[in-house]
Design an enzyme around this catalytic site. Structure first.
Site, PDB file in Angstrom:
ATOM      1  N   SER A 114       0.836  -1.200   0.000  1.00 29.46           N
ATOM      2  CA  SER A 114       0.000   0.000   0.000  1.00 29.46           C
ATOM      3  C   SER A 114       0.873   1.253   0.000  1.00 29.46           C
ATOM      4  CB  SER A 114      -0.906   0.007   1.242  1.00 29.46           C
ATOM      5  OG  SER A 114      -1.796  -1.084   1.213  1.00 29.46           O
ATOM      6  N   CYS A 275     -18.731 -10.179   2.111  1.00 31.13           N
ATOM      7  CA  CYS A 275     -17.794  -9.323   1.376  1.00 31.13           C
ATOM      8  C   CYS A 275     -16.924  -8.569   2.366  1.00 31.13           C
ATOM      9  CB  CYS A 275     -18.567  -8.351   0.491  1.00 31.13           C
ATOM     10  SG  CYS A 275     -17.571  -7.042  -0.280  1.00 31.13           S
ATOM     11  N   ASP A 276     -15.742  -8.201   1.924  1.00 37.22           N
ATOM     12  CA  ASP A 276     -14.807  -7.437   2.734  1.00 37.22           C
ATOM     13  C   ASP A 276     -15.407  -6.124   3.234  1.00 37.22           C
ATOM     14  OD1 ASP A 276     -12.387  -6.789   3.917  1.00 37.22           O
ATOM     15  OD2 ASP A 276     -11.565  -5.886   2.110  1.00 37.22           O
ATOM     16  N   CYS A 326     -20.372  -1.120 -16.178  1.00 35.98           N
ATOM     17  CA  CYS A 326     -20.349  -0.646 -14.795  1.00 35.98           C
ATOM     18  C   CYS A 326     -21.261  -1.434 -13.853  1.00 35.98           C
ATOM     19  CB  CYS A 326     -20.757   0.834 -14.791  1.00 35.98           C
ATOM     20  SG  CYS A 326     -20.869   1.582 -13.177  1.00 35.98           S
ATOM     21  N   CYS A 349     -20.802   7.706  -9.691  1.00 31.91           N
ATOM     22  CA  CYS A 349     -21.379   7.565 -11.034  1.00 31.91           C
ATOM     23  C   CYS A 349     -20.721   8.513 -12.037  1.00 31.91           C
ATOM     24  CB  CYS A 349     -22.886   7.804 -10.976  1.00 31.91           C
ATOM     25  SG  CYS A 349     -23.717   7.726 -12.581  1.00 31.91           S
TER      26      CYS A 349
END
Length: 374
Positions: A114, A275-276, A326, A349
């Protein structure tokens, strides 16, 4: 994806969405060797494919200790049953030394490091628990990995400090030696998550979150630099995905897939979540001590979670030119409210549309060239 130390970390990044998991998991809770063996065996046996990838994350996974991963590799060999086993490891790099680098090299780990930009950017948020900056240390660790021949990529969090510095961030990553880059936008609602994620709670975001248009500008700036001199030399996940889509392949990124739910999380105590980004009690689907990972992954609750992504699109999304690229993005970021719409619109968006528009001409040209060669 396994989190052997859960939320525990040797950094204290303000923008980390996982810090709040301390409310669910005590600081001393870490994956035991017995649970590690159960997880490795369970995961390999439940994977029908010939290649099984173990992804280790946190928090900071190095806090589990080097012996933990030596044992993980031993167990993978024990239960591998002829399958190809690989390991990926996402880390801030702070604890990595020569011994870690030698282990990663010997066992062919893919390391994600990271890094958010140069020191002025990176050290704004990525500081140690004692308040010290970390950029210099990260640069040293990257060189250490290179010296030992360890494959690595960089993961950059795009936030309020770097969204308008795409070119500079890209050049910094190149100077560090990164040839594989991922850029992740941070969007966090400005409230404490309690029992469940609720996109209707507020569309106000934290100060460190990226502006609605910011990710689009950042990625467009990176794209222009990449196209100018690094095509075929540097791999940028988002752009390779756009090219793959144009060639008729699946997105490869859950945020741009029609459905989601393939990236389950195994917590330190064996709890499994959808999910994470949805590690909340409502999204706990079981524990590996009670059911197999294969059974949990195919459970009605998990299948519903995955299908809800497409089923909860706004009408605006359904009419969008870029729907098939998307699919409304990540459900966790659908926090904007539009009049007469039942569901929320993705906060990013405008950014996604800008990325698709900005890259389309070049991506189409590259796809055409690749098709002609085949």
């Amino acid at each position: 994806m396994a989190k052997p130390v859960s939320h525990q970390c040797n950094l204290k990044c303000d923008y980390c969405f996982y810090l709040e998991k301390e409310a669910y998991y005590p600081s001393q809770d870490r994956m035991s060797m017995a649970r590690l063996e159960h997880y490795v065996k369970n995961y390999i046996e439940g994977s029908p494919q010939a290649h099984v990838d173990f992804a280790w994350q946190g928090g900071e996974p190095t806090l589990a200790g080097l012996d933990f991963y030596k044992e993980a590799v031993r167990l993978q060999q024990k239960y591998g049953a002829g399958k190809q086993i690989s390991n990926s490891f996402q880390t801030n790099g702070i604890a990595i030394n020569k011994q870690w680098a030698e282990f990663f090299a010997e066992n062919h780990f893919l390391i994600g490091i990271s890094v958010d930009g140069d020191a002025s950017i990176h050290d704004k948020y990525r500081i140690s628990t004692n308040g010290k900056p970390t950029f210099e240390r990260v640069g040293h660790v990257i060189q250490l990995l290179k010296e030992h021949g360890v494959a690595f990529n960089t993961l950059t969090v795009v936030n309020d400090a770097n969204w308008n510095q795409g070119k500079q961030v890209y050049q910094t990553l190149k100077q560090l030696g990164s040839e594989h880059m991922q850029f992740i936008p941070v969007v966090e609602q400005d409230h404490i998550h309690d029992h469940a994620f609720n996109p209707n709670a507020t569309n106000k975001v934290t100060p460190f979150s990226i502006p609605r248009h910011g990710y689009g500008q950042f990625m467009a700036d990176v794209f222009d630099e990449w196209v100018k001199q690094d095509l075929g030399k540097i791999y940028i996940q988002a752009f390779e995905m756009l090219l793959a889509q144009k060639l008729g392949y699946p997105a490869g990124l859950c945020i741009f897939s029609k459905t989601c739910g393939d990236n389950l999380i195994v917590e330190a105590n064996g709890d499994v979540y959808s999910c994470d980004h949805f590690v909340y009690p409502d999204n706990r689907i079981g524990n590996i001590n009670e059911k197999s990972l294969a059974a949990l992954a195919s459970s009605p609750q998990q299948l519903q979670f995955g299908n809800t992504k497409f089923d909860s699109l706004t009408e605006q999304c359904k009419q969008c030119t870029y729907l098939n690229q998307c699919y409304g993005g990540c459900p966790k970021q659908r926090i904007d409210h539009i009049e007469n719409e039942v569901y929320g619109q993705n906060y990013l968006c405008a950014s996604y549309q800008h990325i698709f528009r900005h890259t389309s001409k070049t991506i189409n040209k590259l796809a055409s060239q690749l098709t002609q060669r085949s």
